[in-house]
Design an enzyme around this catalytic site. Structure first.
Site, PDB file in Angstrom:
ATOM      1  N   SER A 176      42.105  40.295  44.508  1.00 28.95           N
ATOM      2  CA  SER A 176      41.379  40.036  43.256  1.00 28.95           C
ATOM      3  C   SER A 176      42.156  40.553  42.041  1.00 28.95           C
ATOM      4  CB  SER A 176      39.969  40.629  43.306  1.00 28.95           C
ATOM      5  OG  SER A 176      40.011  42.030  43.274  1.00 28.95           O
ATOM      6  N   LYS A 185      53.437  52.743  56.689  1.00 32.03           N
ATOM      7  CA  LYS A 185      54.666  52.422  55.942  1.00 32.03           C
ATOM      8  C   LYS A 185      55.406  51.324  56.693  1.00 32.03           C
ATOM      9  CE  LYS A 185      57.437  55.871  58.360  1.00 32.03           C
ATOM     10  NZ  LYS A 185      58.352  56.997  58.305  1.00 32.03           N
ATOM     11  N   HIS A 234      45.000  52.149  41.390  1.00 33.55           N
ATOM     12  CA  HIS A 234      44.227  52.941  42.356  1.00 33.55           C
ATOM     13  C   HIS A 234      42.802  53.096  41.835  1.00 33.55           C
ATOM     14  CE1 HIS A 234      43.460  55.894  45.462  1.00 33.55           C
ATOM     15  NE2 HIS A 234      42.876  56.632  44.536  1.00 33.55           N
TER      16      HIS A 234
HETATM   17  C1  GRF Z   1      41.756  47.750  44.618  1.00 30.76           C
HETATM   18  O1  GRF Z   1      40.524  48.432  44.545  1.00 30.76           O
HETATM   19  C2  GRF Z   1      42.900  48.655  44.252  1.00 30.76           C
HETATM   20  O2  GRF Z   1      42.549  49.656  43.364  1.00 30.76           O
HETATM   21  C3  GRF Z   1      43.297  49.261  45.562  1.00 30.76           C
HETATM   22  O3  GRF Z   1      43.070  48.240  46.506  1.00 30.76           O
HETATM   23  C4  GRF Z   1      42.088  47.335  46.036  1.00 30.76           C
HETATM   24  C5  GRF Z   1      42.682  45.963  46.099  1.00 30.76           C
HETATM   25  O4  GRF Z   1      41.760  44.973  45.840  1.00 30.76           O
HETATM   26  N1  GRF Z   1      44.657  49.740  45.503  1.00 30.76           N
HETATM   27  P1  GRF Z   1      42.233  43.455  45.650  1.00 30.76           P
HETATM   28  O5  GRF Z   1      42.957  43.035  46.924  1.00 30.76           O
HETATM   29  O6  GRF Z   1      43.101  43.381  44.442  1.00 30.76           O
HETATM   30  O7  GRF Z   1      40.952  42.715  45.485  1.00 30.76           O
END
Ligand code: GRF
Length: 205
Positions: free
Chosen positions: A16, A68, A114
């Site tokens: 997303s 990793k 994050h």
């Molecule tokens: C997001 O909440 C991002 O912060 C974390 O992983 C999730 C990814 O969501 N690192 P998407 O695949 O972009 O919907």
């Protein structure tokens, strides 16, 4: 006119955040171009999304480790990114740590989003950690990637409230709305400073 900032996107999930970045590009709000999307997960939604936009989408099987890539495999990812002319590596829900081959090849040019207000709650399900800790606010952070877990220099943050009755799912959804605004905005900043993040490239290469 200056050429577009060339992005390489790495993700393991539904994508997303990549969707939000791509929408900003298509809408002309972000002068960038996703040149390649790479995933360690064969059926990740982010790969289908890339294909639906005609963007090169590559599954790279991760090898024997859980958190990793094997160094040789990470080197393959580096070559894919380099061959695609990538200037900025964008981690968008990528569930593996980045190690030396890529950190060296793209020093200072790898960013991540994050779902917490770092340095609070690094690691997985950060929104759940915030809820369980009794916080009144949560949010998201875009940061440079270093060898640690969500520990690189912070670039930007966006805060959302934690409301009475929030479940982990409701809170994560609220954070994701903030992510989808923040990530394209931060990348817009990189696009505006393109020549300074990428001094070894010719200005209009
Ligand atoms: C997001 O909440 C991002 O912060 C974390 O992983 C999730 C990814 O969501 N690192 P998407 O695949 O972009 O919907």
């Amino acid at each position: 006119m200056k050429s577009k900032l060339r992005l390489g996107v790495l993700g393991s999930g539904k994508g997303s955040n990549f969707r939000a970045i791509q929408e900003a590009i298509v809408d002309g709000e972000l002068r960038a171009e996703a040149r390649i999307v790479i995933s360690d997960v064969e059926n990740a939604g982010i790969l289908d999304l890339a294909r639906s936009h005609g963007i090169k989408a590559v599954h790279v099987p991760p090898g024997k480790f859980k958190t990793k890539l094997e160094p040789e495999i990470e080197e393959q990812v580096v070559q894919l990114l380099k061959n695609a002319g990538v200037e900025l590596v964008v981690l968008a829900g990528y569930m593996r740590m980045i190690k030396q081959p890529m950190l060296d090849a793209f020093a200072g040019k790898i960013i991540n989003i994050h779902p917490s207000l770092l340095p609070k709650f690094p690691g997985i399900a950060a929104w759940k950690q915030a809820l369980e800790a009794g916080e009144t606010a949560a949010g998201c952070t875009v940061h440079y990637v270093d060898a640690g877990m969500d520990s690189g220099k912070i670039i930007a943050q966006s805060e959302v409230p934690i409301l009475a009755g929030d479940t982990p799912e409701i809170l994560h959804a609220r954070i994701q709305v903030a992510e989808h605004e923040l990530y394209p905005e931060v990348i817009r900043g990189f696009a505006a400073r393109r020549s300074s993040i990428n001094q070894d490239l010719k200005p209009d290469a």
